[in-house]
Scaffold this motif. Structure first.
Motif, PDB file in Angstrom:
ATOM      1  N   ILE A 240      38.082  35.251  39.048  1.00 18.84           N
ATOM      2  CA  ILE A 240      37.164  34.993  37.935  1.00 18.84           C
ATOM      3  C   ILE A 240      37.484  36.018  36.846  1.00 18.84           C
ATOM      4  O   ILE A 240      37.215  37.208  36.993  1.00 18.84           O
ATOM      5  N   VAL A 241      38.067  35.549  35.766  1.00 15.82           N
ATOM      6  CA  VAL A 241      38.567  36.434  34.710  1.00 15.82           C
ATOM      7  C   VAL A 241      37.446  36.776  33.732  1.00 15.82           C
ATOM      8  O   VAL A 241      36.750  35.901  33.223  1.00 15.82           O
ATOM      9  N   ALA A 242      37.310  38.097  33.473  1.00 13.42           N
ATOM     10  CA  ALA A 242      36.310  38.573  32.519  1.00 13.42           C
ATOM     11  C   ALA A 242      36.894  38.691  31.115  1.00 13.42           C
ATOM     12  O   ALA A 242      36.190  38.545  30.115  1.00 13.42           O
ATOM     13  N   LEU A 258      31.820  46.665  34.371  1.00  9.45           N
ATOM     14  CA  LEU A 258      31.454  45.623  35.335  1.00  9.45           C
ATOM     15  C   LEU A 258      31.102  46.212  36.688  1.00  9.45           C
ATOM     16  O   LEU A 258      30.207  45.711  37.388  1.00  9.45           O
ATOM     17  N   LYS A 259      31.803  47.278  37.085  1.00  8.48           N
ATOM     18  CA  LYS A 259      31.451  47.926  38.355  1.00  8.48           C
ATOM     19  C   LYS A 259      30.045  48.522  38.309  1.00  8.48           C
ATOM     20  O   LYS A 259      29.326  48.510  39.307  1.00  8.48           O
ATOM     21  N   ALA A 260      29.659  49.038  37.120  1.00  6.43           N
ATOM     22  CA  ALA A 260      28.303  49.586  36.975  1.00  6.43           C
ATOM     23  C   ALA A 260      27.251  48.502  37.124  1.00  6.43           C
ATOM     24  O   ALA A 260      26.100  48.786  37.507  1.00  6.43           O
ATOM     25  N   LEU A 261      27.627  47.252  36.835  1.00  5.16           N
ATOM     26  CA  LEU A 261      26.695  46.134  36.987  1.00  5.16           C
ATOM     27  C   LEU A 261      26.722  45.546  38.393  1.00  5.16           C
ATOM     28  O   LEU A 261      26.026  44.575  38.677  1.00  5.16           O
ATOM     29  N   LYS A 264      32.691  43.495  41.700  1.00  4.49           N
ATOM     30  CA  LYS A 264      33.881  44.080  42.315  1.00  4.49           C
ATOM     31  C   LYS A 264      35.064  43.944  41.345  1.00  4.49           C
ATOM     32  O   LYS A 264      36.091  43.350  41.663  1.00  4.49           O
ATOM     33  N   ALA A 265      34.873  44.469  40.174  1.00  5.45           N
ATOM     34  CA  ALA A 265      35.850  44.295  39.098  1.00  5.45           C
ATOM     35  C   ALA A 265      37.124  45.092  39.384  1.00  5.45           C
ATOM     36  O   ALA A 265      37.105  46.140  40.027  1.00  5.45           O
ATOM     37  N   ARG A 266      38.222  44.580  38.880  1.00  5.24           N
ATOM     38  CA  ARG A 266      39.509  45.267  39.011  1.00  5.24           C
ATOM     39  C   ARG A 266      40.496  44.667  38.006  1.00  5.24           C
ATOM     40  O   ARG A 266      40.253  43.620  37.407  1.00  5.24           O
ATOM     41  N   TYR A 280      36.223  39.674  37.616  1.00  6.84           N
ATOM     42  CA  TYR A 280      34.984  40.072  38.267  1.00  6.84           C
ATOM     43  C   TYR A 280      35.222  40.284  39.759  1.00  6.84           C
ATOM     44  O   TYR A 280      34.785  41.272  40.344  1.00  6.84           O
ATOM     45  N   SER A 281      35.919  39.321  40.376  1.00  5.57           N
ATOM     46  CA  SER A 281      36.222  39.381  41.807  1.00  5.57           C
ATOM     47  C   SER A 281      37.241  38.295  42.129  1.00  5.57           C
ATOM     48  O   SER A 281      37.531  37.425  41.293  1.00  5.57           O
ATOM     49  N   SER A 282      37.781  38.356  43.346  1.00  5.14           N
ATOM     50  CA  SER A 282      38.771  37.384  43.798  1.00  5.14           C
ATOM     51  C   SER A 282      38.295  36.743  45.086  1.00  5.14           C
ATOM     52  O   SER A 282      37.603  37.379  45.901  1.00  5.14           O
ATOM     53  N   PHE A 283      38.672  35.470  45.297  1.00  4.27           N
ATOM     54  CA  PHE A 283      38.209  34.721  46.465  1.00  4.27           C
ATOM     55  C   PHE A 283      39.372  33.959  47.083  1.00  4.27           C
ATOM     56  O   PHE A 283      40.315  33.554  46.388  1.00  4.27           O
ATOM     57  N   SER A 284      39.244  33.764  48.391  1.00  6.50           N
ATOM     58  CA  SER A 284      40.229  32.945  49.096  1.00  6.50           C
ATOM     59  C   SER A 284      39.795  31.489  49.131  1.00  6.50           C
ATOM     60  O   SER A 284      40.624  30.592  49.298  1.00  6.50           O
ATOM     61  N   ASN A 285      38.493  31.254  48.974  1.00 10.34           N
ATOM     62  CA  ASN A 285      37.937  29.903  49.044  1.00 10.34           C
ATOM     63  C   ASN A 285      37.598  29.428  47.630  1.00 10.34           C
ATOM     64  O   ASN A 285      36.930  30.131  46.870  1.00 10.34           O
TER      65      ASN A 285
END
Length: 312
Positions: A240-242, A258-261, A264-266, A280-285
């Motif tokens: 999910i791209v911010a 985003l981490k302060a909110l 799991k941003a990176r 924001y985060s990454s998913f396998s599903n």
């Protein structure tokens, strides 16, 4: 009607201005010239000519007069014809007609119109502001000829004293070269010796430092219990791209925000446009990623989007 005024105006813009039933005034570009006797420099200009054979009405002069005087074209043509009739009558009577800033017209012995151009105006707009300039004459000195004349009378000879002087200069030059080479060699030897001494001192300092490190011991009387941290590494091909940022510093600020909110941003690296991407985060599903995307759009960023990409 001052017909010459209108002709003069048009000569700035056109190379041929025809006066119907009378003749045409032509202009020809002439390069800059220098008068050999007076040392006068003349700028480039338009040289004026007159051709009695060109009498066909091309409408240029009549249209210009009509525009300036705000009269119909036919009226302007009639005024030109009236002025031409007067000019021909004056020429026939042997008069010399002066057209201001254009030149003089008169009939020669063959009853042909003879034109003598005026040089008061330069119709070449490229030479605007350039005027005639007279340079003082350049006198060239003839030292070489004088020396040659003196040599014929008093020949130059080389005496033994002059030969010895040249030998002294030769030996002095050789000594100077020897001193220079010797100085360079000794200077290079001195620099090499300093570099060698610096390397030896550096090795001794490194040896002493290693000895001190090996001799140092650290004793902790009350060691803390070992802590086990469970770090979950994000994985998956759905991200999910911010946003994407040209400056990496802005990218880092976005990750911290985003981490302060609680996200799991990176950073996931730069895209093909050299923009640094933050997720924001990454998913396998895929379904989990879509649910999280809807939640992010509602709560934080309506412009967030889903990137499907396998990361290295």
């Amino acid at each position: 009607m001052q017909l010459e005024t209108y002709i003069s105006d048009l000569l700035y813009r056109y190379e041929c201005v025809t006066v119907p039933e009378f003749g045409a005034f032509l202009s020809q570009r002439v390069s800059a010239t220098v008068h050999e006797s007076t040392n006068a420099f003349y700028p480039p200009k338009k040289q004026l000519l007159f051709n009695e054979q060109i009498q066909t009405n091309d409408g240029l002069l009549a249209h210009y007069i009509a525009d300036v005087e705000k009269i119909p074209f036919e009226t302007a043509t009639e005024k030109i014809a009236k002025r031409v009739k007067t000019l021909k009558s004056n020429l026939t009577q042997g008069e010399t007609i002066l057209l201001e800033n254009i030149g003089e017209l008169k009939l020669n012995n063959d009853s042909k119109i003879e034109f003598n151009p005026s040089y008061h105006l330069n119709y070449l707009t490229d030479a605007f502001g350039l005027s005639q300039y007279v340079s003082p004459s350049v006198t060239r000195e003839v030292y070489k000829e004088e020396i040659e004349a003196i040599e014929k009378i008093i020949p130059l000879t080389i005496t033994p004293e002059k030969r010895r002087t040249k030998l002294y200069l030769k030996y002095a030059a050789i000594a100077l070269i020897a001193l220079t080479v010797g100085g360079l060699v000794s200077g290079n030897y001195y620099v090499s010796d300093i570099n060698a001494q610096n390397e030896i001192a550096q090795e001794e300092a490194n040896t002493q430092l290693e000895t001190q490190i090996q001799e140092a011991t650290f004793i902790i009387s009350n060691p803390l219990p070992a802590a086990t941290l469970n770090v979950s590494k994000q994985s998956g091909n759905y991200h999910i791209v911010a946003g994407a940022f040209r400056v990496e510093e802005n990218c880092n600020k976005k990750v911290a925000e985003l981490k302060a909110l609680g996200f799991k941003a990176r950073k996931i690296g730069a895209n093909k446009y050299d923009l640094h991407q933050v997720v924001y985060s990454s998913f396998s599903n895929r379904n989990e990623a879509l649910r999280e995307l809807r939640s992010v759009r509602q709560s934080n960023n309506k412009n967030a989007w889903l990137l499907v990409k396998t990361l290295d």
